[in-house]
Motif scaffolding. Structure first.
Motif, PDB file in Angstrom:
ATOM      1  N   LYS A 150       0.850  -1.188   0.000  1.00  0.00           N
ATOM      2  CA  LYS A 150       0.000   0.000   0.000  1.00  0.00           C
ATOM      3  C   LYS A 150       0.889   1.242   0.000  1.00  0.00           C
ATOM      4  N   PRO A 151       0.487   2.291  -0.737  1.00  0.00           N
ATOM      5  CA  PRO A 151       1.389   3.426  -0.932  1.00  0.00           C
ATOM      6  C   PRO A 151       1.716   4.203   0.343  1.00  0.00           C
ATOM      7  N   LEU A 152       0.874   4.122   1.371  1.00  0.00           N
ATOM      8  CA  LEU A 152       1.173   4.865   2.604  1.00  0.00           C
ATOM      9  C   LEU A 152       1.559   3.928   3.759  1.00  0.00           C
ATOM     10  N   ALA A 153       1.895   2.686   3.436  1.00  0.00           N
ATOM     11  CA  ALA A 153       2.301   1.736   4.484  1.00  0.00           C
ATOM     12  C   ALA A 153       3.505   2.305   5.230  1.00  0.00           C
ATOM     13  N   GLY A 154       3.471   2.239   6.554  1.00  0.00           N
ATOM     14  CA  GLY A 154       4.600   2.720   7.357  1.00  0.00           C
ATOM     15  C   GLY A 154       4.572   4.219   7.622  1.00  0.00           C
ATOM     16  N   LYS A 155       3.599   4.924   7.065  1.00  0.00           N
ATOM     17  CA  LYS A 155       3.503   6.379   7.274  1.00  0.00           C
ATOM     18  C   LYS A 155       2.466   6.677   8.369  1.00  0.00           C
ATOM     19  N   THR A 156       2.678   7.804   9.072  1.00  0.00           N
ATOM     20  CA  THR A 156       1.711   8.202  10.089  1.00  0.00           C
ATOM     21  C   THR A 156       1.034   9.506   9.670  1.00  0.00           C
ATOM     22  N   ALA A 157      -0.218   9.661  10.061  1.00  0.00           N
ATOM     23  CA  ALA A 157      -0.970  10.858   9.675  1.00  0.00           C
ATOM     24  C   ALA A 157      -1.825  11.347  10.847  1.00  0.00           C
ATOM     25  N   ILE A 158      -1.941  12.674  10.960  1.00  0.00           N
ATOM     26  CA  ILE A 158      -2.860  13.287  11.927  1.00  0.00           C
ATOM     27  C   ILE A 158      -3.894  14.069  11.132  1.00  0.00           C
ATOM     28  N   VAL A 159      -5.150  13.844  11.451  1.00  0.00           N
ATOM     29  CA  VAL A 159      -6.236  14.549  10.758  1.00  0.00           C
ATOM     30  C   VAL A 159      -7.120  15.210  11.816  1.00  0.00           C
ATOM     31  N   THR A 160      -7.499  16.478  11.582  1.00  0.00           N
ATOM     32  CA  THR A 160      -8.512  17.078  12.458  1.00  0.00           C
ATOM     33  C   THR A 160      -9.825  17.153  11.690  1.00  0.00           C
ATOM     34  N   SER A 161     -10.929  17.099  12.427  1.00  0.00           N
ATOM     35  CA  SER A 161     -12.232  17.056  11.765  1.00  0.00           C
ATOM     36  C   SER A 161     -13.309  17.631  12.676  1.00  0.00           C
ATOM     37  N   GLY A 162     -14.386  18.072  12.067  1.00  0.00           N
ATOM     38  CA  GLY A 162     -15.543  18.536  12.832  1.00  0.00           C
ATOM     39  C   GLY A 162     -15.405  19.971  13.311  1.00  0.00           C
ATOM     40  N   PRO A 163     -16.373  20.424  14.083  1.00  0.00           N
ATOM     41  CA  PRO A 163     -16.326  21.784  14.619  1.00  0.00           C
ATOM     42  C   PRO A 163     -15.592  21.768  15.966  1.00  0.00           C
ATOM     43  N   THR A 164     -15.441  22.917  16.590  1.00  0.00           N
ATOM     44  CA  THR A 164     -15.078  22.920  18.011  1.00  0.00           C
ATOM     45  C   THR A 164     -16.233  23.583  18.745  1.00  0.00           C
ATOM     46  N   HIS A 165     -16.350  23.263  20.001  1.00  0.00           N
ATOM     47  CA  HIS A 165     -17.344  23.897  20.865  1.00  0.00           C
ATOM     48  C   HIS A 165     -16.605  24.754  21.874  1.00  0.00           C
ATOM     49  N   GLU A 166     -16.935  26.014  21.905  1.00  0.00           N
ATOM     50  CA  GLU A 166     -16.258  26.939  22.812  1.00  0.00           C
ATOM     51  C   GLU A 166     -17.253  27.356  23.886  1.00  0.00           C
ATOM     52  N   PRO A 167     -17.034  26.929  25.125  1.00  0.00           N
ATOM     53  CA  PRO A 167     -18.053  27.152  26.162  1.00  0.00           C
ATOM     54  C   PRO A 167     -18.256  28.628  26.522  1.00  0.00           C
ATOM     55  N   ILE A 168     -19.514  28.950  26.752  1.00  0.00           N
ATOM     56  CA  ILE A 168     -19.876  30.272  27.284  1.00  0.00           C
ATOM     57  C   ILE A 168     -20.048  30.125  28.797  1.00  0.00           C
ATOM     58  N   ASP A 169     -20.733  29.031  29.138  1.00  0.00           N
ATOM     59  CA  ASP A 169     -20.889  28.646  30.538  1.00  0.00           C
ATOM     60  C   ASP A 169     -21.066  27.132  30.520  1.00  0.00           C
TER      61      ASP A 169
END
Ligand code: C5P
Length: 402
Positions: free
Chosen positions: A187-206
């Motif tokens: 597989k072309p990415l065998a042995g490689k590591t990846a970090i992915v971010t996804s989705g929204p963030t929730h920033e608390p008000i209270d």
């Protein structure tokens, strides 16, 4: 190219979806495959051998009893001289013939004679797909080791009926073909590591209220899954979403931008970073420890905002910067110019810029039309499903790394 040197025998059977096979031929050849087409008699009622021949730059085989073709190649050689046999569209009739070992025309004879992997993309009226006989045949074919792609749900071309029976999109068939041909191979990415971010963030008000956005996480999750499918070890740092964790991926759940940054930096070093999350630009400067009470007669409380850390920019300029850093640009205007500026500012190698103007349905939807911006220039991709965008992007990343 992912299909360089691969020989594909494409069998086109009858059905309105046959017109999509023309696009499929182009897509396969774009990726370096050679395509040898066979058409059933019924297929020729929908598209012409002339069009198929022109697009494939190959002779089109239509007849089992053609003296010329049999002397030239012969159905046994046709069946064997391929790395993969694709049947698209696969009609109910051809599936029935395959399931019962019939060989009454060139297509069915070749399918009976082949010892190559076979991928079929069924397409038919939903009632025909749901018929017991068809389901029985599909079961038999699966047990015989035939690979399936689709059918999918949706509107039928020929009537305003909806249901399962639509042929998979050409790009999905191409992706399935690539996966099948790569299985067993490295597989072309065998042995490689990846970090992915996804989705929204929730920033608390209270403790009960927060600032959020409409990101569903679909695109980021699909990218994490696509990288994993190509062999990478993937960590997905996901904001709050309602979709399931993708298979084959380690998923870490966070709420806020600050937590997301901490998680991402904690997983460095990595070979690949794809920052897809719609991180809130601002958070509430001091979120209240207790629920803010509405007081009769009092003015609404002011919300003092402060800037959140930029995760992409941090990763793009980090001492342990991954070899490939990819960012997204959700823009509503000047998509290209803003994308280019972002490339510079964030220290990214590639920006996936999309237009999220109201009405495009991108935010929260399942389709996406993106522009790929690199130092070399801009590449506009067609309207694709988010899964297709993910597969293409993963393949592009693999190419850049190799
Ligand atoms: O600056 P803008 O928000 O338009 O940039 C979008 C890109 O930057 C996306 O890849 C997004 O994931 C990333 N980003 C980030 N942290 C932020 C803001 C955006 O990682 N605080």
């Amino acid at each position: 190219m992912e299909l360089s040197g691969k020989r594909i025998l494409l069998i086109i059977s009858g059905g309105i979806a046959a017109y999509k096979s023309l696009d499929l031929i182009r897509r396969l050849r774009e990726r370096g495959a050679s395509v040898r087409p066979i058409m059933t008699k019924a297929a020729q009622e929908f598209i012409t051998p002339l069009a198929v021949g022109a697009l494939s730059a190959s002779h089109v085989y239509v007849d089992l009893f053609s003296r010329e073709d049999e002397q030239d190649v012969g159905h046994i050689r046709l069946a064997r001289e391929a790395d993969l046999v694709i049947v698209a569209p696969a009609s109910a009739d051809l599936m029935a013939k395959m399931a019962h070992g019939m060989a009454s025309d060139l297509a069915s004879a070749v399918l009976l004679a082949t010892d190559r992997p076979v991928l079929i993309a069924p397409a038919m009226n939903p009632k025909m797909w749901a018929a017991r006989a068809t389901l029985r045949n599909a079961e038999t074919l699966k047990n015989d080791g035939i690979h399936f792609i689709g059918p999918s749900r949706g509107e039928m071309a020929e009537s305003n009926e909806a249901g399962t029976g639509r042929m998979a999109e050409p790009m999905e068939i191409v992706a399935a073909a690539i996966t099948l041909l790569q299985e067993g191979g490295e597989k072309p990415l065998a042995g490689k590591t990846a970090i992915v971010t996804s989705g929204p963030t929730h920033e608390p008000i209270d403790p009960v209220r927060y600032i959020a956005n409409r990101s569903s996480g679909r695109q980021g999750h699909a990218i994490a899954a696509a990288l994993a499918k190509l062999g990478a070890r993937v960590t997905l740092v996901s904001g709050p979403v309602t979709i399931p964790d993708p298979e084959g991926v380690e998923t870490v759940h966070v709420e806020t931008a600050q937590e997301m940054l901490q998680a991402v930096v904690g997983y460095l070093p990595a070979d690949i970073a794809v920052m897809v999350a719609a991180v809130a630009d601002w958070r509430v400067a001091t979120s209240a420890g207790q629920k803010i009470k509405k007081q009769p007669g009092e003015a609404p409380p002011p919300l003092q905002l402060t800037e959140n850390p930029d995760i992409l920019k941090t990763v793009g300029h980090h001492a342990q910067r991954p070899r490939i850093v990819v960012g997204f640009a959700a823009e509503t205007q000047d998509v290209e110019a803003n994308g280019r500026a972002k490339l510079e500012r964030k220290g990214a190698d590639l920006i996936v810029a999309n237009d999220v103007s109201p009405g495009t349905g991108v935010m929260g939807g399942s389709r996406n039309r993106v522009n790929i911006i690199t130092a070399e220039g801009i590449d506009a991709w067609p309207d694709l499903s988010k899964d297709e965008v993910a597969e293409r992007l993963a393949t592009l990343i693999a190419q850049k790394l190799s």
